[in-house]
Design an enzyme around this catalytic site. Structure first.
Site, short mmCIF file in Angstrom:
data_model
loop_
_atom_site.label_atom_id
_atom_site.label_comp_id
_atom_site.label_asym_id
_atom_site.label_seq_id
_atom_site.Cartn_x
_atom_site.Cartn_y
_atom_site.Cartn_z
N HIS A 120 -8.45 0.21 -3.77
CA HIS A 120 -9.32 -0.01 -2.62
C HIS A 120 -10.14 1.26 -2.38
O HIS A 120 -9.62 2.25 -1.85
CB HIS A 120 -8.44 -0.35 -1.41
CG HIS A 120 -9.22 -0.63 -0.15
ND1 HIS A 120 -8.59 -0.76 1.06
CD2 HIS A 120 -10.54 -0.80 0.08
CE1 HIS A 120 -9.50 -0.99 2.00
NE2 HIS A 120 -10.69 -1.02 1.43
N MET A 131 -9.58 7.30 -0.23
CA MET A 131 -10.46 7.65 0.88
C MET A 131 -11.12 9.01 0.60
O MET A 131 -10.47 9.91 0.07
CB MET A 131 -9.65 7.73 2.19
CG MET A 131 -8.93 6.43 2.51
SD MET A 131 -7.99 6.58 4.06
CE MET A 131 -7.01 5.08 4.00
N SER A 189 0.86 -1.19 0.00
CA SER A 189 0.00 0.00 0.00
C SER A 189 0.89 1.24 0.00
O SER A 189 1.70 1.42 0.92
CB SER A 189 -0.88 0.02 1.25
OG SER A 189 -1.37 1.33 1.47
N MET A 221 -10.78 -6.69 5.91
CA MET A 221 -10.10 -5.63 6.65
C MET A 221 -9.71 -6.14 8.02
O MET A 221 -10.56 -6.61 8.78
CB MET A 221 -11.00 -4.41 6.78
CG MET A 221 -11.27 -3.66 5.50
SD MET A 221 -9.79 -3.20 4.58
CE MET A 221 -8.99 -2.09 5.74
N HIS A 248 -1.22 -1.39 -4.08
CA HIS A 248 -2.50 -1.12 -3.41
C HIS A 248 -2.69 0.39 -3.26
O HIS A 248 -1.88 1.07 -2.63
CB HIS A 248 -2.48 -1.80 -2.04
CG HIS A 248 -3.79 -1.83 -1.32
ND1 HIS A 248 -4.80 -2.72 -1.63
CD2 HIS A 248 -4.26 -1.08 -0.30
CE1 HIS A 248 -5.83 -2.52 -0.81
NE2 HIS A 248 -5.52 -1.54 0.00
N MET A 275 -12.41 3.27 -0.45
CA MET A 275 -13.07 3.47 0.84
C MET A 275 -13.87 4.78 0.72
O MET A 275 -13.51 5.83 1.27
CB MET A 275 -12.03 3.56 1.96
CG MET A 275 -11.39 2.22 2.26
SD MET A 275 -9.88 2.35 3.21
CE MET A 275 -8.71 2.62 1.86
N ASP A 289 -6.01 -6.96 4.68
CA ASP A 289 -5.52 -5.59 4.61
C ASP A 289 -5.58 -4.90 5.97
O ASP A 289 -6.66 -4.69 6.51
CB ASP A 289 -6.41 -4.82 3.61
CG ASP A 289 -5.98 -3.40 3.38
OD1 ASP A 289 -6.68 -2.68 2.64
OD2 ASP A 289 -4.96 -3.00 3.95
N ASP A 308 -4.99 3.16 -1.71
CA ASP A 308 -6.04 3.38 -0.70
C ASP A 308 -6.74 4.71 -0.95
O ASP A 308 -6.21 5.77 -0.63
CB ASP A 308 -5.43 3.36 0.71
CG ASP A 308 -5.15 1.95 1.18
OD1 ASP A 308 -4.01 1.67 1.58
OD2 ASP A 308 -6.09 1.13 1.11
C1 DX5 Z 1 -6.47 1.18 5.79
C2 DX5 Z 1 -6.02 0.77 4.39
C3 DX5 Z 1 -4.89 -0.21 4.44
C4 DX5 Z 1 -3.68 0.34 5.17
C5 DX5 Z 1 -2.58 -0.70 5.17
O1 DX5 Z 1 -7.69 1.87 5.70
O2 DX5 Z 1 -7.07 0.13 3.70
O3 DX5 Z 1 -4.54 -0.58 3.10
O4 DX5 Z 1 -3.21 1.50 4.50
O5 DX5 Z 1 -1.53 -0.14 5.86
P1 DX5 Z 1 -0.87 -0.93 7.07
O6 DX5 Z 1 -0.29 -2.16 6.44
O7 DX5 Z 1 0.16 0.06 7.56
O8 DX5 Z 1 -1.94 -1.24 8.06
ZN ZN Z 2 -6.46 -0.78 1.75
#
Ligand code: DX5
Ligand code: ZN
Length: 231
Positions: free
Chosen positions: A67, A38, A9, A138, A34, A69, A176, A36
């Site tokens: 991903h 948001m 990520s 998750m 990955h 979110m 994840d 992320d």
């Molecule tokens: C959290 C994300 C994860 C996170 C993973 O909301 O979906 O992908 O960034 O990072 P680590 O491995 O540091 O938990």
């Molecule tokens: Zn993620």
């Protein structure tokens, strides 16, 4: 032995060095990258959109594991696909019409994943799994990197593993959140096909070395006689 893929990520990587990060991930043969995404509504943080992803697409052939979110992912999925997303993972808790969501991504020839937050039972995904390419468990509350791994989430991995194997489904299990060298082997033996890791890699002074050590930890402590059968 089941191959377990790595999906670093880049959320907590140094974005001023993003070009060399992508080159490093290429050299490290990461199977996925990955992203992320948001929106500050579905989760508190705001990260990046398709405009950030687009220029990175030309730098590598690695699968972009996206991903989302975000609320209303149906409104944005096509924009991320246009920007280079290969896997589009939406949250069960944010989708109103899952059948339509699955069709929307598949009609674009891309892979569809569905993620569930820690409080969402794995059974909510059962009826969709035959049409999914990926289920994302998750193991932290979504919203930011660097949180502590929630081991009880491995029960969902075991549940999905038995459903996929007994029905010979073409769906991979990804986990994840909070994964590192100390706990990755637990996720592997529970049955994951792919591991997302952020801080375990980019929290290190040497991310390339951290990737090597993380991969080396996948099957540690497992009695060879207990190895999962060759798929
Ligand atoms: C959290 C994300 C994860 C996170 C993973 O909301 O979906 O992908 O960034 O990072 P680590 O491995 O540091 O938990
Ligand atoms: Zn993620």
């Amino acid at each position: 032995m089941r191959k377990v893929m790595l999906s670093p990520s880049i959320l907590d990587s140094d974005f001023s060095e993003i070009k060399s990060t992508i080159k490093m991930l290429d050299k490290a043969k990461a199977e996925f990258i990955h992203f992320d995404v948001m929106d500050g509504n579905f989760v508190p943080a705001i990260t990046f959109g398709p405009k950030i992803m687009k220029p990175l697409r030309a730098l590598t052939k690695i699968v972009f594991d996206t991903h989302l979110m975000i609320l209303n992912p149906d409104k944005y999925a096509d924009l991320f696909i246009d920007a280079g997303a290969d896997i589009v993972t939406v949250h069960m808790e944010a989708v109103k019409d899952m059948k339509a969501m699955i069709k929307q991504v598949k009609d674009r020839g891309k892979k569809i994943g569905v993620s569930i937050k820690p409080d969402t039972p794995s059974k909510t995904l059962h009826k969709y799994m035959e049409n999914l390419d990926l289920v994302l468990v998750m193991s932290v509350e979504p919203g930011f990197g660097g949180q502590k791994f929630m081991e009880p989430m491995l029960d969902k991995v075991r549940d999905f593993r038995s459903i996929i194997d007994s029905n010979k489904l073409n769906c991979i299990i990804e986990i994840d959140g909070g994964i590192n060298r100390e706990n990755a082997h637990l996720a592997c033996s529970a049955g994951v096909d792919a591991i997302v890791a952020g801080n375990a890699i980019f929290g290190s002074k040497n991310p390339a070395q951290a990737i090597k050590e993380l991969r080396a930890s996948f099957w540690r402590d497992i009695d060879p006689r207990l190895m999962p059968k060759k798929q």
